[in-house]
Write a protein that holds these residues in place. Structure first.
Motif, PDB file in Angstrom:
ATOM      1  N   SER A   8      -4.994   0.954   1.723  1.00  0.00           N
ATOM      2  CA  SER A   8      -3.549   0.764   1.611  1.00  0.00           C
ATOM      3  C   SER A   8      -2.906   1.957   0.912  1.00  0.00           C
ATOM      4  O   SER A   8      -3.506   2.590   0.039  1.00  0.00           O
ATOM      5  CB  SER A   8      -3.234  -0.524   0.855  1.00  0.00           C
ATOM      6  OG  SER A   8      -3.614  -0.409  -0.491  1.00  0.00           O
ATOM      7  N   THR A   9      -1.698   2.239   1.296  1.00  0.00           N
ATOM      8  CA  THR A   9      -0.969   3.375   0.734  1.00  0.00           C
ATOM      9  C   THR A   9      -0.701   3.179  -0.744  1.00  0.00           C
ATOM     10  O   THR A   9      -0.799   4.125  -1.531  1.00  0.00           O
ATOM     11  CB  THR A   9       0.354   3.568   1.491  1.00  0.00           C
ATOM     12  OG1 THR A   9       0.079   3.644   2.886  1.00  0.00           O
ATOM     13  CG2 THR A   9       1.056   4.836   1.071  1.00  0.00           C
ATOM     14  N   SER A  10      -0.387   1.959  -1.139  1.00  0.00           N
ATOM     15  CA  SER A  10      -0.111   1.713  -2.558  1.00  0.00           C
ATOM     16  C   SER A  10      -1.358   1.930  -3.405  1.00  0.00           C
ATOM     17  O   SER A  10      -1.269   2.448  -4.519  1.00  0.00           O
ATOM     18  CB  SER A  10       0.422   0.294  -2.753  1.00  0.00           C
ATOM     19  OG  SER A  10      -0.538  -0.660  -2.351  1.00  0.00           O
ATOM     20  N   ARG A  11      -2.522   1.565  -2.879  1.00  0.00           N
ATOM     21  CA  ARG A  11      -3.759   1.786  -3.633  1.00  0.00           C
ATOM     22  C   ARG A  11      -4.057   3.277  -3.765  1.00  0.00           C
ATOM     23  O   ARG A  11      -4.469   3.747  -4.826  1.00  0.00           O
ATOM     24  CB  ARG A  11      -4.914   1.070  -2.956  1.00  0.00           C
ATOM     25  CG  ARG A  11      -6.169   1.134  -3.780  1.00  0.00           C
ATOM     26  CD  ARG A  11      -7.236   0.252  -3.226  1.00  0.00           C
ATOM     27  NE  ARG A  11      -8.230   0.050  -4.258  1.00  0.00           N
ATOM     28  CZ  ARG A  11      -8.949  -1.017  -4.404  1.00  0.00           C
ATOM     29  NH1 ARG A  11      -8.780  -2.016  -3.577  1.00  0.00           N
ATOM     30  NH2 ARG A  11      -9.836  -1.107  -5.340  1.00  0.00           N
ATOM     31  N   VAL A  12      -3.850   4.025  -2.692  1.00  0.00           N
ATOM     32  CA  VAL A  12      -4.088   5.473  -2.745  1.00  0.00           C
ATOM     33  C   VAL A  12      -3.138   6.141  -3.732  1.00  0.00           C
ATOM     34  O   VAL A  12      -3.544   6.986  -4.526  1.00  0.00           O
ATOM     35  CB  VAL A  12      -3.945   6.102  -1.346  1.00  0.00           C
ATOM     36  CG1 VAL A  12      -3.972   7.609  -1.418  1.00  0.00           C
ATOM     37  CG2 VAL A  12      -5.039   5.620  -0.438  1.00  0.00           C
ATOM     38  N   PHE A  13      -1.860   5.756  -3.714  1.00  0.00           N
ATOM     39  CA  PHE A  13      -0.903   6.351  -4.641  1.00  0.00           C
ATOM     40  C   PHE A  13      -1.206   5.965  -6.084  1.00  0.00           C
ATOM     41  O   PHE A  13      -1.033   6.772  -6.998  1.00  0.00           O
ATOM     42  CB  PHE A  13       0.525   5.973  -4.275  1.00  0.00           C
ATOM     43  CG  PHE A  13       1.068   6.747  -3.108  1.00  0.00           C
ATOM     44  CD1 PHE A  13       0.880   8.103  -3.006  1.00  0.00           C
ATOM     45  CD2 PHE A  13       1.756   6.109  -2.097  1.00  0.00           C
ATOM     46  CE1 PHE A  13       1.367   8.829  -1.929  1.00  0.00           C
ATOM     47  CE2 PHE A  13       2.251   6.821  -1.011  1.00  0.00           C
ATOM     48  CZ  PHE A  13       2.046   8.174  -0.927  1.00  0.00           C
ATOM     49  N   THR A  14      -1.686   4.751  -6.310  1.00  0.00           N
ATOM     50  CA  THR A  14      -2.077   4.344  -7.661  1.00  0.00           C
ATOM     51  C   THR A  14      -3.266   5.163  -8.146  1.00  0.00           C
ATOM     52  O   THR A  14      -3.276   5.633  -9.288  1.00  0.00           O
ATOM     53  CB  THR A  14      -2.422   2.840  -7.685  1.00  0.00           C
ATOM     54  OG1 THR A  14      -1.309   2.103  -7.201  1.00  0.00           O
ATOM     55  CG2 THR A  14      -2.782   2.388  -9.077  1.00  0.00           C
ATOM     56  N   ILE A  15      -4.263   5.323  -7.284  1.00  0.00           N
ATOM     57  CA  ILE A  15      -5.426   6.143  -7.649  1.00  0.00           C
ATOM     58  C   ILE A  15      -4.998   7.573  -7.938  1.00  0.00           C
ATOM     59  O   ILE A  15      -5.406   8.172  -8.936  1.00  0.00           O
ATOM     60  CB  ILE A  15      -6.486   6.099  -6.527  1.00  0.00           C
ATOM     61  CG1 ILE A  15      -7.100   4.714  -6.408  1.00  0.00           C
ATOM     62  CG2 ILE A  15      -7.576   7.138  -6.769  1.00  0.00           C
ATOM     63  CD1 ILE A  15      -7.978   4.537  -5.189  1.00  0.00           C
ATOM     64  N   ALA A  16      -4.149   8.144  -7.084  1.00  0.00           N
ATOM     65  CA  ALA A  16      -3.709   9.530  -7.262  1.00  0.00           C
ATOM     66  C   ALA A  16      -2.887   9.698  -8.541  1.00  0.00           C
ATOM     67  O   ALA A  16      -3.029  10.695  -9.253  1.00  0.00           O
ATOM     68  CB  ALA A  16      -2.905   9.980  -6.053  1.00  0.00           C
ATOM     69  N   LEU A  17      -2.051   8.721  -8.848  1.00  0.00           N
ATOM     70  CA  LEU A  17      -1.255   8.792 -10.079  1.00  0.00           C
ATOM     71  C   LEU A  17      -2.143   8.722 -11.309  1.00  0.00           C
ATOM     72  O   LEU A  17      -1.976   9.516 -12.253  1.00  0.00           O
ATOM     73  CB  LEU A  17      -0.220   7.667 -10.097  1.00  0.00           C
ATOM     74  CG  LEU A  17       0.692   7.629 -11.305  1.00  0.00           C
ATOM     75  CD1 LEU A  17       1.613   8.842 -11.306  1.00  0.00           C
ATOM     76  CD2 LEU A  17       1.503   6.354 -11.318  1.00  0.00           C
ATOM     77  N   LEU A  18      -3.108   7.804 -11.316  1.00  0.00           N
ATOM     78  CA  LEU A  18      -4.003   7.689 -12.467  1.00  0.00           C
ATOM     79  C   LEU A  18      -4.876   8.935 -12.631  1.00  0.00           C
ATOM     80  O   LEU A  18      -5.105   9.389 -13.757  1.00  0.00           O
ATOM     81  CB  LEU A  18      -4.874   6.443 -12.329  1.00  0.00           C
ATOM     82  CG  LEU A  18      -4.147   5.118 -12.505  1.00  0.00           C
ATOM     83  CD1 LEU A  18      -5.083   3.965 -12.211  1.00  0.00           C
ATOM     84  CD2 LEU A  18      -3.578   5.001 -13.905  1.00  0.00           C
ATOM     85  N   VAL A  19      -5.343   9.482 -11.530  1.00  0.00           N
ATOM     86  CA  VAL A  19      -6.163  10.699 -11.610  1.00  0.00           C
ATOM     87  C   VAL A  19      -5.330  11.880 -12.103  1.00  0.00           C
ATOM     88  O   VAL A  19      -5.799  12.678 -12.912  1.00  0.00           O
ATOM     89  CB  VAL A  19      -6.824  10.992 -10.248  1.00  0.00           C
ATOM     90  CG1 VAL A  19      -7.421  12.377 -10.206  1.00  0.00           C
ATOM     91  CG2 VAL A  19      -7.889   9.954  -9.951  1.00  0.00           C
ATOM     92  N   SER A  20      -4.090  11.993 -11.649  1.00  0.00           N
ATOM     93  CA  SER A  20      -3.217  13.080 -12.119  1.00  0.00           C
ATOM     94  C   SER A  20      -2.951  12.959 -13.613  1.00  0.00           C
ATOM     95  O   SER A  20      -2.996  13.957 -14.344  1.00  0.00           O
ATOM     96  CB  SER A  20      -1.896  13.057 -11.362  1.00  0.00           C
ATOM     97  OG  SER A  20      -2.108  13.263 -10.005  1.00  0.00           O
TER      98      SER A  20
END
Length: 145
Positions: A8-20
């Motif tokens: 899901s797009t929301s999961r990918v964006f959450t992962i990317a935000l936390l990693v950033s």
């Protein structure tokens, strides 16, 4: 054969935000300068975009059977690959001149490389591999009628 995973797009964006955020926190914690915070904050959109691409690449490699769908292999295989590439291409002078260094100097150089580059990269890749959903196996039997 492993079934292709939809993420899901929301999961990918959450992962990317936390990693950033993790990358900015870890990289600025090792530096005392305020300029380092500005530098890593300006690089965080690149980390964000790279993380999104990395998530989809990992799942595509697992779906093709190139990468085993396990948290350990999601982390260690790309981590060792990027470590080897970065050590070979970012530090080529150390490998060609390794006989001119003593063991203590060479270990000191490698430990600097580890704490400056491998620790933030390893933490980010570990967070990604933990947060990606598990991959389901494709059923081979006939469905019940």
């Amino acid at each position: 054969m492993i079934k292709s995973q939809r993420l899901s797009t929301s999961r990918v964006f959450t992962i990317a935000l936390l990693v950033s955020l993790l990358a900015v926190i870890v990289c600025t914690a090792s530096s005392d300068s305020l300029y380092a915070l500005f530098f890593f904050a300006s690089c965080s959109p690149g980390v964000f975009i790279f993380t999104i691409i990395y998530c989809y690449v990992i799942l595509a490699l697992e779906a093709r059977g190139i990468l085993y769908p396990n948290v350990f292999f999601r982390f260690m295989t790309p981590f060792l690959f990027f470590t080897l590439l970065s050590w070979l291409f970012l530090y080529p002078g150390y490998l060609s001149d390794f006989q001119q260094y003593s063991v203590a100097e060479y270990l000191d150089i490698f430990m600097d490389f580890s704490f400056d580059f491998l620790l933030p990269m390893g933490l980010c890749m570990g967070l990604i591999s933990i947060m990606l959903p598990p991959v389901g196996k494709e059923e081979t039997g006939l469905p019940d009628s």
